[in-house]
Design an enzyme around this catalytic site. Sequence first.
Site, mmCIF file in Angstrom:
data_model
loop_
_atom_site.group_PDB
_atom_site.id
_atom_site.type_symbol
_atom_site.label_atom_id
_atom_site.label_comp_id
_atom_site.label_asym_id
_atom_site.label_seq_id
_atom_site.Cartn_x
_atom_site.Cartn_y
_atom_site.Cartn_z
ATOM 1 N N LEU A 146 1.212 -1.049 0.081
ATOM 2 C CA LEU A 146 -0.052 0.065 -0.152
ATOM 3 C C LEU A 146 0.923 1.440 -0.205
ATOM 4 O O LEU A 146 2.156 1.871 0.586
ATOM 5 C CB LEU A 146 -1.023 0.165 0.895
ATOM 6 C CG LEU A 146 -2.094 -1.120 1.043
ATOM 7 C CD1 LEU A 146 -3.107 -0.999 2.430
ATOM 8 C CD2 LEU A 146 -2.776 -0.758 0.289
ATOM 9 N N ASP A 147 0.686 2.510 -0.373
ATOM 10 C CA ASP A 147 1.539 3.520 -1.106
ATOM 11 C C ASP A 147 0.932 3.954 0.996
ATOM 12 O O ASP A 147 0.114 3.671 1.118
ATOM 13 C CB ASP A 147 0.206 4.428 -1.471
ATOM 14 C CG ASP A 147 0.795 4.418 -2.643
ATOM 15 O OD1 ASP A 147 1.413 3.679 -3.471
ATOM 16 O OD2 ASP A 147 0.180 5.302 -3.996
ATOM 17 N N ARG A 148 2.125 4.649 1.058
ATOM 18 C CA ARG A 148 2.953 5.460 2.860
ATOM 19 C C ARG A 148 1.497 6.372 3.045
ATOM 20 O O ARG A 148 1.632 6.229 4.298
ATOM 21 C CB ARG A 148 3.882 6.028 2.852
ATOM 22 C CG ARG A 148 4.596 6.469 3.699
ATOM 23 C CD ARG A 148 5.560 7.732 4.406
ATOM 24 N NE ARG A 148 5.824 8.475 5.124
ATOM 25 C CZ ARG A 148 6.966 8.477 5.433
ATOM 26 N NH1 ARG A 148 7.605 8.635 4.617
ATOM 27 N NH2 ARG A 148 6.816 9.203 6.140
#
Length: 334
Positions: A146-148
């Site tokens: 997942l993106d940050r």
Amino acid sequence: MQTATSRDVPQGVRQVAIGPERDGQRIDNALVTLLKGVPKSMIYRLLRTGQVRVNGKRAKPDTRLTDGDMLRIPPIRQAEPAEVRAAPEAMVASVAEAVIFEDKHFLVIDKPSGIASHGGSGVSHGAIELLRAARPHESLELVHRLDRDTSGVLVLAKSRAGLTGLQAAIRAGEVTKQYLCLMVGHPSKAKFDVNAPLRKSALQGGERMVRVSEDGKPALTFFREMEQYPGARLMQATLGTGRTHQIRVHAAHVGHPLAGDPKYGDREMNKRFREMGLQRLFLHASHLSFELDGRLYSFSAPLPDDLKVFLDVLAVKGKHLPYIQALKSRGDHP
């Protein structure tokens, strides 16, 4: 055959014979465990520059290893244990408390926004490193990312069977991934699909951007309206494919970027939303399900409190904000 290593002296090149326990593993994940103490940013630099090879051929970060492969690792200085900075206790506790499911194959967390899936590119500790610090005697591998800034369901594997099985299901398109996101403006339809190929590129300074491009990889997202708000719509986004930044780029492509998106979003709208309390990208991985060996796995994570509070504020105060007039002038109607 177990994975075994040898060193070419005096060059210091490592030749690693891949055994069955790494069959199907991504090479970047394998290198993280084989090169303990080496920053992930350096590992990816070695891969980008072609210094890591599999059976004599250059390897990419998403190259998957196969039992019997010969992995070449160039000379590299590995940090001594004392040089490896310990993960902050508060961050370790944060992800350790975020576990929502666990069995012999998987560990699933509701990842907080602000924590990367893995370290690298200026990030010392991601979710995987923090969980390994919390569980030093367990074998954990990221199954996906997942993106940050994206919160929500993140699956880690505790067994090779779990890792290879779920990754195979992802490649075969047999995994359901759904997100909740807030789109700026009002899409003309409550249900619509975005089928637009995506291409990754790097800007000066190494920043990664993704754009809709005819020569990109196929990408498909299904959007469905969940709730209406002044100047925005809460949408459910279901992935038909799993490209980098897919939902964010597809949303911007149709003229309704995600609220709080610093990379692909509307700068003026983001400013107004920040004034109302939105301090992050409004994107949450709410659901992931798949079947493995006859068992159905289904994981869900509710919308985080900070996003729920923002929606409550938006519902009450949104119609009074000046940006509503901007939306009207653009053809949207609150």
